[in-house]
Motif scaffolding. Sequence first.
Motif, PDB file in Angstrom:
ATOM      1  N   ALA A 125       2.175   1.949   2.063  1.00 40.07           N
ATOM      2  CA  ALA A 125       0.940   2.611   1.633  1.00 40.07           C
ATOM      3  C   ALA A 125       0.506   2.130   0.257  1.00 40.07           C
ATOM      4  O   ALA A 125      -0.684   1.866   0.033  1.00 40.07           O
ATOM      5  CB  ALA A 125       1.140   4.130   1.640  1.00 40.07           C
ATOM      6  N   SER A 126       1.448   1.992  -0.673  1.00 38.09           N
ATOM      7  CA  SER A 126       1.088   1.522  -2.019  1.00 38.09           C
ATOM      8  C   SER A 126       0.698   0.052  -2.014  1.00 38.09           C
ATOM      9  O   SER A 126      -0.203  -0.352  -2.758  1.00 38.09           O
ATOM     10  CB  SER A 126       2.230   1.770  -3.011  1.00 38.09           C
ATOM     11  N   GLU A 127       1.355  -0.746  -1.190  1.00 38.99           N
ATOM     12  CA  GLU A 127       0.969  -2.162  -1.084  1.00 38.99           C
ATOM     13  C   GLU A 127      -0.457  -2.297  -0.549  1.00 38.99           C
ATOM     14  O   GLU A 127      -1.232  -3.113  -1.049  1.00 38.99           O
ATOM     15  CB  GLU A 127       1.937  -2.922  -0.179  1.00 38.99           C
ATOM     16  N   LYS A 128      -0.808  -1.490   0.442  1.00 41.85           N
ATOM     17  CA  LYS A 128      -2.157  -1.539   1.009  1.00 41.85           C
ATOM     18  C   LYS A 128      -3.187  -1.092  -0.024  1.00 41.85           C
ATOM     19  O   LYS A 128      -4.236  -1.717  -0.179  1.00 41.85           O
ATOM     20  CB  LYS A 128      -2.242  -0.664   2.259  1.00 41.85           C
ATOM     21  N   ALA A 129      -2.892  -0.019  -0.747  1.00 48.00           N
ATOM     22  CA  ALA A 129      -3.816   0.470  -1.774  1.00 48.00           C
ATOM     23  C   ALA A 129      -4.005  -0.587  -2.862  1.00 48.00           C
ATOM     24  O   ALA A 129      -5.139  -0.813  -3.326  1.00 48.00           O
ATOM     25  CB  ALA A 129      -3.301   1.777  -2.371  1.00 48.00           C
ATOM     26  N   ALA A 130      -2.920  -1.242  -3.266  1.00 47.03           N
ATOM     27  CA  ALA A 130      -3.015  -2.288  -4.293  1.00 47.03           C
ATOM     28  C   ALA A 130      -3.865  -3.451  -3.802  1.00 47.03           C
ATOM     29  O   ALA A 130      -4.698  -3.990  -4.550  1.00 47.03           O
ATOM     30  CB  ALA A 130      -1.612  -2.767  -4.682  1.00 47.03           C
ATOM     31  N   TRP A 131      -3.680  -3.839  -2.562  1.00 45.30           N
ATOM     32  CA  TRP A 131      -4.482  -4.921  -1.981  1.00 45.30           C
ATOM     33  C   TRP A 131      -5.970  -4.578  -2.033  1.00 45.30           C
ATOM     34  O   TRP A 131      -6.807  -5.395  -2.416  1.00 45.30           O
ATOM     35  CB  TRP A 131      -4.016  -5.182  -0.545  1.00 45.30           C
ATOM     36  N   MET A 132      -6.305  -3.360  -1.647  1.00 41.54           N
ATOM     37  CA  MET A 132      -7.710  -2.953  -1.646  1.00 41.54           C
ATOM     38  C   MET A 132      -8.296  -2.940  -3.056  1.00 41.54           C
ATOM     39  O   MET A 132      -9.445  -3.316  -3.261  1.00 41.54           O
ATOM     40  CB  MET A 132      -7.863  -1.590  -0.968  1.00 41.54           C
TER      41      MET A 132
END
Length: 161
Positions: A148-155
């Motif tokens: 979840a944090s990796e996806k948020a960082a990507w966005m």
Amino acid sequence: MTKSNEPAIDIGLDDAAREKAAGILSVALADTFTAYLKIHNYHWNVTGPQFRQLHTAFEEQYTEMHDSIDEIAERIRALGHKAPGSLTAFSKLTTISEAAENATSDEMVRDVLSTHETLTRVLRKSEGELGELGDTASADMLVGRIAASEKAAWMLRAMLA
């Protein structure tokens, strides 16, 4: 750490492993709560040309984190330990900085990006430690938090491109 009138916990992890796992998860809880609070703060206070986009993005992120806070705390309880639940306790345990006052929208995005990257690194290390203890349930829970944090960082990185 059961009280004398509570049945002993027999889940395949000894007392020392459960205590260490609860300590690791307490840091994860404090970090997740502090990140949640920071992102919620930025959601309330963002201004500027990207207001609508950032207001919505921050809301999506803190909403996703909200349920995970309860999940982590309940896992600590399942291990037979008390979950930290005060700002004082969280401030002693967290590796995440508080929200910057008077941040611009660009500074908010960069700060939340850095927060998610820090959270990912800390959770990745914690997941490994929990795996070494044999606490696969806690380790698995953190895998979801990492994703979840990796996806948020990507966005967030995409917003800065």
